[in-house]
Write a protein that holds these residues in place. Sequence first.
Motif, PDB file in Angstrom:
ATOM      1  N   LYS A  71       0.817  -1.218   0.000  1.00 20.03           N
ATOM      2  CA  LYS A  71       0.000   0.000   0.000  1.00 20.03           C
ATOM      3  C   LYS A  71       0.848   1.265   0.000  1.00 20.03           C
ATOM      4  O   LYS A  71       0.518   2.247  -0.676  1.00 20.03           O
ATOM      5  N   ASP A  72       1.956   1.247   0.739  1.00 18.09           N
ATOM      6  CA  ASP A  72       2.733   2.474   0.934  1.00 18.09           C
ATOM      7  C   ASP A  72       4.034   2.499   0.144  1.00 18.09           C
ATOM      8  O   ASP A  72       4.843   3.408   0.321  1.00 18.09           O
ATOM      9  N   SER A 472       3.694   0.772   7.302  1.00 18.97           N
ATOM     10  CA  SER A 472       2.371   0.884   7.925  1.00 18.97           C
ATOM     11  C   SER A 472       2.457   1.572   9.280  1.00 18.97           C
ATOM     12  O   SER A 472       1.476   2.160   9.745  1.00 18.97           O
TER      13      SER A 472
END
Length: 591
Positions: A71-72, A472
């Motif tokens: 995601k990051d 995260s």
Amino acid sequence: MSSETYDVIIIGGGTSGLVLANRLSEDPNLQVIVLESGQDRSADPNTLTPGAWPLLSNSPADWTFQTVPEKDLKRQITIPQGKALGGSSAINSFLFTSTSKANVEGWRNLGNEGWDYATYEEALEKSFTLHKSQGVAEGQGPLQLTLATGETLWEKAWISGLESVGFPRTDPLSGRLGGAIIAPESINPSTKQRSYAANAYLDPVRSRPNLAVRTETTVTKVLLERPSTDADAVAKGVQFISKDGSPQTIGVRKEVIISAGAINSPRLLELSGVGDGSLLQRLGINVVVDNSHVGENLQNHLFTGLTFEARDDVDTIDAFFRQEADAVGAAMQDYATKGTGPMATSNMVTMAQLPLPEFHSEEGRKELDGLFSALGAGSGSPATTPAFAAAHERFVRSVLTSPSEAVGNYVFGSAYAPFDAPSPTYRAPGKHVSVAIELSHPLSRGSVHITSADRERTGTSEGLTVDCRYLSHPLDLEVLARQVRFTEDMISRAEPLTRYLKPYSKRFTDLEAAKDYVRRTADGAYHYTGTCSMMPRAMGGVVDNRLRVYGCSNLRVCDASVVPLEPTANPQAVVYAVAEMGAKFIKEDLR
């Protein structure tokens, strides 16, 4: 159950598994068998030739797992894990750097009695013999280590450069870090070849009549039985797919030990009915021990790096890295005739494990307090218990604020590395040096879980999900971006090193620019730990301080997956030490 029965079954003939095989079979009264999914590649030139190690990724000796999309980060990440006798010690690079005393004491402080640094250090020293210059050797362990002299132009420039900005040279095996390092490599100086678990620990004892080793044999399940509803489960044996593809079983009299690594060990526990009950039920697996911590707490070093142009009149190994014919030919000739040159090493021995000075002042500590407060506690993983999240953050805070503890691991090399390149295979023209910048103690935690109960997938990279969840926890981005800024500033002031570089302008005086660079360029190292963590069960543990699986009377895990807090750097040495400690515990408990 098969009539074939052993006292001890070791699942996985990797780094840990072969240490256990050697040490446990020292007792002639114990019948020991090792079951390894991969092949015996001990005669493979690419396995043995140090400079050929990059060719082993995506080869038959590699499981080649893939993470889910991050995601990051801007990339999906490949996870090399050794699928051969010797495991990842057969395919990864050779750096043998132990972790800090504070890190091991951090494991103990989670509730792991017996894991003090003195005991860990004793186990580590049992694993190796260190060969220094002029034929000086220290230790009597099976693994053979070579320590470079540190006298090449770039080695001296790196050491002197860091000393000039306040970081003295340190001993990578001392537990006291905080400076420049010439790292030992697991290379036998007599043969100039890789020294690893297969030729160091297994080959000298292969002929023992009480030791059996089977390759291309994939265990699909530990056979667990519960005598009564309130009793611990008992391992009765294992199911496996043999080399000819047939399903078989072997019985066990005393212990089953899973040593399949940070990805496959939790996978095998879940396939055997030990894991999150709701997940197992959805997949049609009978729940033997309901423990939602299995497969959680996956940790790894995230890294990025910087490159600098070197002066035209100094030598680098860029031409070799670009695979130019003349340079490759010369390297092969040097290795074949003298055992020297870029084929004789990992080309990454010049390192440093350094603190981050900006958090050492009163003002810096206040800023760090503000970051922890603003970023939120326990944001590294939704599955982490509050108790472990708090303990993990206390440990990382203690490292960040200590002038003597390593926040980052830095690997220096005299060639271009494609941190910010058009593709991972790009090699720039000209001459360069590079510094890889690793976040030593990430707070982000991921997971490994099965997605299928199909035993046919167990010998492949399918049937499971690896979610690293890099960045995260927001503090990881803050710290790694500051490491990038710190590295650029440090090198600009390190005159004994900078004198060999072309003039350059700083790119990362602005912290937001450094954060953007990290998001765009960061990748995962090959240093996975934590998925069967050693700590109290209520805190998030899968195994106790003697590596016994909670809820099982005679099942253990012994490999990188039990390490609950990521080591400071390359974990090869740590895994050997953990395996030596595990062997000691098992021998004591089987008496």
